[in-house]
Design an enzyme around this catalytic site. Structure first.
Site, PDB file in Angstrom:
ATOM      1  N   ASN A  24      49.752   0.408  -0.063  1.00 54.27           N
ATOM      2  CA  ASN A  24      50.441   1.158  -1.119  1.00 54.27           C
ATOM      3  C   ASN A  24      51.923   1.266  -0.755  1.00 54.27           C
ATOM      4  OD1 ASN A  24      51.076   3.762   0.237  1.00 54.27           O
ATOM      5  ND2 ASN A  24      48.847   3.980   0.333  1.00 54.27           N
ATOM      6  N   ASN A  73      38.518   9.476  -1.410  1.00 54.56           N
ATOM      7  CA  ASN A  73      38.151   8.191  -2.003  1.00 54.56           C
ATOM      8  C   ASN A  73      36.711   7.761  -1.709  1.00 54.56           C
ATOM      9  OD1 ASN A  73      41.423   7.492  -1.105  1.00 54.56           O
ATOM     10  ND2 ASN A  73      40.772   7.404  -3.216  1.00 54.56           N
ATOM     11  N   ARG A  95      39.804  -1.446   3.395  1.00 53.82           N
ATOM     12  CA  ARG A  95      38.997  -0.247   3.204  1.00 53.82           C
ATOM     13  C   ARG A  95      37.537  -0.530   2.827  1.00 53.82           C
ATOM     14  NH1 ARG A  95      41.768   4.962   0.578  1.00 53.82           N
ATOM     15  NH2 ARG A  95      40.063   5.801   1.812  1.00 53.82           N
ATOM     16  N   ARG A 142      44.527   0.236  -8.712  1.00 59.40           N
ATOM     17  CA  ARG A 142      43.309   0.021  -7.915  1.00 59.40           C
ATOM     18  C   ARG A 142      42.176  -0.349  -8.884  1.00 59.40           C
ATOM     19  NH1 ARG A 142      44.099   2.111  -2.537  1.00 59.40           N
ATOM     20  NH2 ARG A 142      46.245   1.513  -2.116  1.00 59.40           N
ATOM     21  N   HIS A 176      47.040   6.118  -7.374  1.00 55.66           N
ATOM     22  CA  HIS A 176      45.794   6.845  -7.632  1.00 55.66           C
ATOM     23  C   HIS A 176      46.141   8.030  -8.548  1.00 55.66           C
ATOM     24  CE1 HIS A 176      43.550   5.612  -3.669  1.00 55.66           C
ATOM     25  NE2 HIS A 176      43.057   4.937  -4.677  1.00 55.66           N
ATOM     26  N   ASP A 178      45.268  11.002  -8.529  1.00 59.65           N
ATOM     27  CA  ASP A 178      45.505  12.289  -7.861  1.00 59.65           C
ATOM     28  C   ASP A 178      46.894  12.403  -7.218  1.00 59.65           C
ATOM     29  OD1 ASP A 178      45.260  10.735  -5.566  1.00 59.65           O
ATOM     30  OD2 ASP A 178      43.511  11.796  -4.774  1.00 59.65           O
ATOM     31  N   CYS A 277      44.041  14.244  -1.048  1.00 63.36           N
ATOM     32  CA  CYS A 277      43.397  13.001  -0.585  1.00 63.36           C
ATOM     33  C   CYS A 277      42.575  13.196   0.682  1.00 63.36           C
ATOM     34  CB  CYS A 277      44.432  11.943  -0.232  1.00 63.36           C
ATOM     35  SG  CYS A 277      45.594  11.531  -1.485  1.00 63.36           S
TER      36      CYS A 277
HETATM   37  N1  ARG Z   1      46.163   4.471   2.548  1.00 65.42           N
HETATM   38  C1  ARG Z   1      45.240   4.926   1.551  1.00 65.42           C
HETATM   39  C2  ARG Z   1      45.116   3.891   0.459  1.00 65.42           C
HETATM   40  O1  ARG Z   1      46.097   3.296   0.106  1.00 65.42           O
HETATM   41  C3  ARG Z   1      45.661   6.253   1.005  1.00 65.42           C
HETATM   42  C4  ARG Z   1      44.657   6.859   0.061  1.00 65.42           C
HETATM   43  C5  ARG Z   1      45.108   8.129  -0.573  1.00 65.42           C
HETATM   44  N2  ARG Z   1      44.069   8.729  -1.288  1.00 65.42           N
HETATM   45  C6  ARG Z   1      44.158   9.268  -2.496  1.00 65.42           C
HETATM   46  N3  ARG Z   1      43.129   9.876  -2.969  1.00 65.42           N
HETATM   47  N4  ARG Z   1      45.243   9.189  -3.220  1.00 65.42           N
HETATM   48  O2  ARG Z   1      44.078   3.644  -0.068  1.00 65.42           O
END
Ligand code: ARG
Length: 283
Positions: A24, A73, A95, A142, A176, A178, A277
Site C-alpha cells: 500500500n 482483515n 498476505r 483490494r 481499505h 476503514d 485495523c
Molecule cells: N499492510 C497491510 C495491508 O496493506 C495493512 C492493512 C491495514 N488494515 C486495514 N484494515 N486497513 O494489507
C-alpha cells in the site's frame, strides 16, 4: 442483557522481512519499523480497550506474516446470536497465507466459517463495515466490485436480511474502506450516531450515496485522513484514535460528546494502518 464487547488482537511487532512488497502507499519505510514502539502501541491499545470494558482475545502471531498485526482483515463478522464469519481471501501473495491461521482460530473459537468461492478477493472487516443492517463495502484497490454479489449471496445464505452498499474508493492511499469511513453509534443521550468519513477517498457516485444516508456526517479533511484519523476504534462513547489530527479529535470530543483518547500511531502507519485495523470486534 447487552453482550460484552469482545475485541480480537494479534501480538505482532510488524517486522517486514526482506522481499515483502510495498502493498500500500504508506509502506515505503516498512523495513524500518521499530519493534519496541509497535509493542508499546499494542500494550497501550489493549489497556484502553479493557479499560473501556471490552474483553480481549488474542490470536497467535506468525512471524512470516507480519501483517497479521492488522487482524481487522481476518474476516467479516456477521451480526446475530450465532458466531459466524466470512473468511478473507487476500489480494497480495504477502498476505495470502494468513487465511489458514484465521480459519483455525475462528474454528477453535466456536465460529462457523463461511468461504466465498475460490478466487474471490475479500479483505474482511477492513473493507466491509456494518451500520445497523446495512453493510458498506469499499472496493476498487483490494476487492473488486464483483465481490459485492458474492457477499450478498453469502449473507442471503446465512439468512441475514442486509442491504449491501458498494462504495468505490478512488484514492490509492485509502485502499481499505476503514481508512476513510467509520460510522459510530451514539448512546442516544449524550451522543448521537454519526458517520465520520473522508470525501477525498471516494468517487462521485459513492459520495452521492453517502450524501443520501440519513445519518449525521463529519467530513474529514485530507490532512486528518492521512493521519488515519478515520481509522479509530469506538467502544461506547470512547474513541481510541491516532494522535495528530488537526480537527477530527477536537470535533468528536467537543461538539459530539465522545471521549477521545489519542495514541501515537506513527510506527504502525508505516504498515499502512492504525487503531481500527489492529483490532477486530468479534461479538
Ligand atoms: N499492510 C497491510 C495491508 O496493506 C495493512 C492493512 C491495514 N488494515 C486495514 N484494515 N486497513 O494489507
Amino acid at each position: 442483557m447487552k453482550k460484552r464487547t469482545e475485541i480480537l488482537m494479534c501480538p505482532g511487532d510488524l517486522q517486514y522481512p526482506e522481499g515483502y512488497g510495498k502493498i500500500n502507499e504508506w509502506m515505503d519505510e516498512r523495513h524500518s519499523v521499530g519493534s519496541f514502539m509497535v509493542k508499546w502501541v499494542y500494550r497501550k491499545v489493549i489497556k484502553l480497550v479493557s479499560f473501556f470494558g471490552a474483553d480481549i482475545k488474542l490470536i497467535p502471531f506468525q512471524k512470516e506474516y507480519p501483517d497479521m498485526f492488522f487482524v481487522r482483515n481476518a474476516g467479516l463478522i456477521l451480526p446475530g446470536e450465532k458466531r459466524r464469519v466470512i473468511l478473507s481471501s487476500f489480494k497480495h501473495k504477502e498476505r495470502q497465507g494468513e487465511r489458514d491461521f484465521y480459519r483455525k482460530w475462528f474454528e477453535e473459537n466456536g465460529f462457523e466459517v463461511i468461504d466465498l468461492p475460490v478466487g474471490v478477493i475479500f479483505e474482511g472487516g477492513g473493507e466491509a463495515i456494518w451500520y445497523k443492517n446495512t453493510l458498506f463495502f469499499g472496493h476498487g484497490f483490494r476487492a473488486p466490485i464483483n465481490t459485492t454479489n458474492h457477499i450478498r449471496y453469502a449473507l442471503y445464505k446465512a439468512n441475514l436480511e442486509a442491504n449491501v452498499v458498494p462504495l468505490k474508493l478512488n484514492d490509492e492511499r485509502f485502499y481499505h474502506l476503514d481508512t476513510a469511513f467509520m460510522p459510530i453509534y451514539g448512546d442516544g443521550e449524550t451522543t448521537e450516531d454519526v458517520l465520520v468519513y473522508a470525501p477525498i477517498a471516494f468517487d462521485i457516485e459513492a459520495l452521492k450515496t453517502i450524501a443520501a444516508l440519513s445519518i449525521k456526517r463529519i467530513e474529514v479533511s485530507e490532512e486528518d485522513a492521512c493521519v488515519f484519523g478515520c481509522n479509530f476504534l469506538a467502544i461506547g462513547n470512547n474513541i481510541i484514535m491516532a494522535k495528530g489530527t488537526k480537527n477530527l479529535a477536537y470535533k468528536l470530543q467537543n461538539f459530539y460528546g465522545f471521549n477521545v483518547y489519542e495514541v501515537d500511531m506513527a510506527e504502525i502507519k508505516k504498515g499502512g494502518g492504525s487503531v481500527y485495523c489492529m483490532t477486530l470486534n468479534i461479538s
